[in-house]
Design an enzyme around this catalytic site. Structure first.
Site, mmCIF file in Angstrom:
data_model
loop_
_atom_site.group_PDB
_atom_site.id
_atom_site.type_symbol
_atom_site.label_atom_id
_atom_site.label_comp_id
_atom_site.label_asym_id
_atom_site.label_seq_id
_atom_site.Cartn_x
_atom_site.Cartn_y
_atom_site.Cartn_z
ATOM 1 N N LYS A 118 0.746 -1.170 -0.078
ATOM 2 C CA LYS A 118 0.113 -0.068 0.052
ATOM 3 C C LYS A 118 0.853 1.356 0.082
ATOM 4 O O LYS A 118 0.599 1.976 -0.819
ATOM 5 C CB LYS A 118 -0.959 -0.027 1.536
ATOM 6 C CG LYS A 118 -1.669 1.261 1.770
ATOM 7 C CD LYS A 118 -2.352 1.189 2.936
ATOM 8 C CE LYS A 118 -1.556 1.584 4.003
ATOM 9 N NZ LYS A 118 -1.218 3.048 4.447
ATOM 10 N N ASN A 119 2.120 0.963 0.952
ATOM 11 C CA ASN A 119 2.507 2.664 1.063
ATOM 12 C C ASN A 119 3.775 2.685 0.069
ATOM 13 O O ASN A 119 4.453 3.713 -0.069
ATOM 14 C CB ASN A 119 3.338 2.491 2.563
ATOM 15 C CG ASN A 119 2.326 2.800 3.462
ATOM 16 O OD1 ASN A 119 1.241 2.947 3.201
ATOM 17 N ND2 ASN A 119 2.473 2.281 5.080
ATOM 18 N N ASP A 127 -4.143 12.081 13.563
ATOM 19 C CA ASP A 127 -5.145 11.063 13.473
ATOM 20 C C ASP A 127 -4.932 10.181 14.530
ATOM 21 O O ASP A 127 -4.160 10.373 15.439
ATOM 22 C CB ASP A 127 -4.807 10.190 12.146
ATOM 23 C CG ASP A 127 -3.439 9.751 11.772
ATOM 24 O OD1 ASP A 127 -2.729 9.695 12.901
ATOM 25 O OD2 ASP A 127 -3.166 9.434 10.824
ATOM 26 N N LEU A 179 8.304 5.980 17.377
ATOM 27 C CA LEU A 179 7.733 7.000 16.046
ATOM 28 C C LEU A 179 6.615 7.783 16.178
ATOM 29 O O LEU A 179 6.468 8.775 15.733
ATOM 30 C CB LEU A 179 7.743 6.014 14.827
ATOM 31 C CG LEU A 179 8.974 5.707 14.283
ATOM 32 C CD1 LEU A 179 9.916 4.696 14.785
ATOM 33 C CD2 LEU A 179 9.003 5.830 12.685
HETATM 34 N N1 EPU Z 1 7.302 13.924 11.212
HETATM 35 C C1 EPU Z 1 7.186 15.165 11.626
HETATM 36 N N2 EPU Z 1 7.292 16.169 10.487
HETATM 37 C C2 EPU Z 1 7.300 15.649 9.257
HETATM 38 C C3 EPU Z 1 7.145 14.178 8.892
HETATM 39 C C4 EPU Z 1 7.087 13.297 10.049
HETATM 40 O O1 EPU Z 1 7.153 15.275 12.619
HETATM 41 O O2 EPU Z 1 7.341 16.603 8.434
HETATM 42 C C5 EPU Z 1 7.086 12.753 12.137
HETATM 43 C C6 EPU Z 1 5.644 11.986 12.421
HETATM 44 O O3 EPU Z 1 4.919 12.804 13.128
HETATM 45 C C7 EPU Z 1 6.238 10.650 12.910
HETATM 46 C C8 EPU Z 1 7.322 10.465 12.490
HETATM 47 O O4 EPU Z 1 7.938 11.575 11.954
HETATM 48 O O5 EPU Z 1 6.182 10.870 14.382
HETATM 49 C C9 EPU Z 1 7.515 9.496 11.080
HETATM 50 O O6 EPU Z 1 6.817 9.930 10.095
HETATM 51 P P1 EPU Z 1 7.194 9.503 8.592
HETATM 52 O O7 EPU Z 1 6.969 10.645 7.974
HETATM 53 O O8 EPU Z 1 8.285 8.671 8.643
HETATM 54 O O9 EPU Z 1 5.977 8.662 8.491
HETATM 55 P P2 EPU Z 1 4.730 8.606 6.998
HETATM 56 O O10 EPU Z 1 5.558 8.990 5.933
HETATM 57 O O11 EPU Z 1 3.755 9.934 7.609
HETATM 58 C C10 EPU Z 1 4.678 6.365 6.540
HETATM 59 C C11 EPU Z 1 3.678 5.263 6.095
HETATM 60 C C12 EPU Z 1 3.090 4.905 7.819
HETATM 61 C C13 EPU Z 1 4.498 4.240 8.531
HETATM 62 C C14 EPU Z 1 5.436 5.352 8.681
HETATM 63 C C15 EPU Z 1 6.529 4.983 9.552
HETATM 64 C C16 EPU Z 1 2.714 5.815 4.384
HETATM 65 C C17 EPU Z 1 1.396 6.279 3.629
HETATM 66 N N3 EPU Z 1 2.420 5.762 5.755
HETATM 67 O O12 EPU Z 1 3.976 7.280 7.064
HETATM 68 O O13 EPU Z 1 2.093 3.791 7.622
HETATM 69 O O14 EPU Z 1 3.629 4.002 9.784
HETATM 70 O O15 EPU Z 1 5.820 5.797 7.425
HETATM 71 O O16 EPU Z 1 7.066 3.799 8.939
HETATM 72 O O17 EPU Z 1 3.677 5.659 3.756
HETATM 73 C C18 EPU Z 1 0.175 2.433 7.910
HETATM 74 O O18 EPU Z 1 0.646 1.840 6.929
HETATM 75 O O19 EPU Z 1 -0.779 2.131 8.363
HETATM 76 C C19 EPU Z 1 0.871 3.567 8.161
HETATM 77 C C20 EPU Z 1 0.713 4.410 9.210
#
Ligand code: EPU
Length: 427
Positions: free
Chosen positions: A23-24, A119, A331
């Site tokens: 998915k991701n 969320d 995380l």
């Molecule tokens: N964060 C910030 N600022 C930012 C970006 C991230 O503070 O600008 C923080 C977030 O709040 C969080 C941490 O950094 O605490 C990690 O966030 P990251 O950006 O790595 O995650 P994401 O890209 O929002 C993706 C997956 C998530 C998965 C995370 C970590 C997608 C659509 N989502 O999210 O997947 O948990 O990486 O591996 O790719 C899921 O599939 O259920 C899901 C939540």
């Protein structure tokens, strides 16, 4: 009509289960298709609602999108002129909509993407995405709930160091920098297999990228990219879900299509629980030998550490393990919603900040519970399998977002899991 999963406890999962594309990754690859005029074809796309929502977002930007869910194929026809706005109704329904930020600024010089709220798993800001685009020369500001990024005369390569290896920020910098003038060096980049996948697709479109999968990615901007065909990388989180489901239920499951190298940290803990893990010709197999799992400690970390998305499954397995375990979430600040629901099923837990102590019990006890997100929901279904009697998991739509045909896959492994209407009284 709302639905829930009905789980009859008692069965060990046995047999084989198939995993599809991640998915991701699929959602980000769909967004990356915006970078090239013409028809891009993605295969091994999972049959989940999120893909339908991303397809709708791309249509609103002017693309023609054909999604054959049964065949796992998405074809995206990108016109010369595309829009640059992702509205709140879509971003709210699909947080990953923010993946269009990088491609839109790079292609059109402008992106207005609604800012998602917090969320069920945390606040999840976009500050790192914004800082990355600013470093590439975009002007970024927030107005009326939108993050607006503008670079009317194009982007320029830059040296960027992410404060944290955010998956989403790495992807947006990557998809913006591929069309920037000059070279971008991105330090402290996320290293997830999904990053390697998007870099592979961008490279096949003509991008010049080295280092994807390591902490330093270098991108040499090119004038234009060409459409491509690409198969989505296997879903390591779905694969890990089945691995822990085998552990928790004392089962024996072959995960067909699973890539064990993408799950090294998780499979190490599967072994620590006493199960055997073997690589097979088609994926890998987790055999618990019918034994109760031994408790195992978990600390989530960015890849290649233990994935936060598998933390709820480690919780469910430890809830019925022999011994006590400490689960540490590094995380997301609010990713312990599963704990309260597991407690309704008789789990013995104690939360302290971002740690949970779990004391394993022999069996859980079936009850109605509620899914707060995809992974929590799937973990509660697995917990229901190791509970006496019937467990219902409300919020089936959360599980559908991450797992194609979850109930059918469970049935294929011998579990009594079905869907039923979920009438919510008093609402
Ligand atoms: N964060 C910030 N600022 C930012 C970006 C991230 O503070 O600008 C923080 C977030 O709040 C969080 C941490 O950094 O605490 C990690 O966030 P990251 O950006 O790595 O995650 P994401 O890209 O929002 C993706 C997956 C998530 C998965 C995370 C970590 C997608 C659509 N989502 O999210 O997947 O948990 O990486 O591996 O790719 C899921 O599939 O259920 C899901 C939540």
């Amino acid at each position: 009509m709302a639905e829930r999963f009905r789980v009859v406890g008692g069965s060990a999962l046995r047999g084989e289960v198939q995993v599809w594309g991640a998915k991701n990754s699929a959602l980000k690859l769909m967004a990356a298709a915006l970078l090239a005029v013409g028809r891009t074809r993605l295969t091994n796309v999972p049959a989940i609602l999120d893909v339908t929502i991303m397809a709708e977002l791309l249509r609103r930007l002017g693309c023609t999108v054909d999604y054959d869910a049964a065949a796992g194929v998405v074809e995206i026809d990108v016109p010369e002129q595309i829009g640059h706005r992702a509205d709140y109704d879509l971003v709210r329904a699909l947080r990953a909509s923010t993946a269009v930020l990088g491609p839109l600024v790079a292609r059109t010089g402008s992106a207005d993407v609604a800012i998602p709220g917090g969320d069920a798993i945390g606040s999840r800001g976009l500050d790192l995405h914004a800082a990355g685009l600013e470093a590439l020369g975009a002007q970024v500001h927030v107005t009326h709930g939108f993050l607006v990024a503008e670079a009317p005369s194009g982007l320029d390569g830059a040296d960027i160091r992410l404060e944290f290896p955010s998956v989403g920020a790495t992807e947006n910098v990557l998809t913006a920098a591929v069309l920037a003038r000059g070279t971008t060096r991105l330090e402290n980049a996320a290293r997830e297999p999904e990053i390697v996948d998007i870099a592979a697709m961008l490279s096949s479109m003509g991008a010049r990228i080295t280092g994807a999968g390591t902490s330093v990615i270098e991108i040499e901007g090119v004038e234009a990219l060409a459409p491509t065909e690409h198969a989505v990388v296997a879903d390591r989180i779905a694969a890990g879900t089945w691995a822990f489901a085998a552990v928790a239920t004392r089962g024996d499951v072959e995960v067909v299509g699973g890539v064990p190298e993408h799950l090294a940290a998780a499979l190490e803990l599967v072994r620590a629980s006493g199960a055997e893990v073997v690589t097979t010709a088609r994926g890998f197999r987790v055999d618990s030998g019918g034994r109760r799992p031994l408790a195992f400690d978990v600390a989530t970390l960015p890849y290649p550490g233990f994935p936060t998305d598998l933390q709820p499954f480690a919780l469910a397995a430890n809830a019925v393990a022999d011994g006590s375990a400490m689960i540490t979430e590094n995380l997301f600040e609010a990713r312990f919603r599963t704990v309260q629901e597991l407690n309704r099923l008789g789990a013995e837990t104690r939360i302290d900040g971002h740690h949970v102590m779990v004391h394993g019990v022999e069996r859980l006890s079936g009850a109605p519970v509620e899914a707060s997100d995809i992974r929590a929901g799937a973990a509660l279904v697995i917990a229901g399998l190791v509970a006496d009697g019937v467990t219902t998991v409300s919020g089936a739509q959360h599980i559908d977002r991450g797992y194609a045909g979850f109930a059918e896959a469970m049935q294929g492994l011998g579990a009594d899991v079905t869907r039923e209407p979920d009438d919510v009284p008093f609402v």
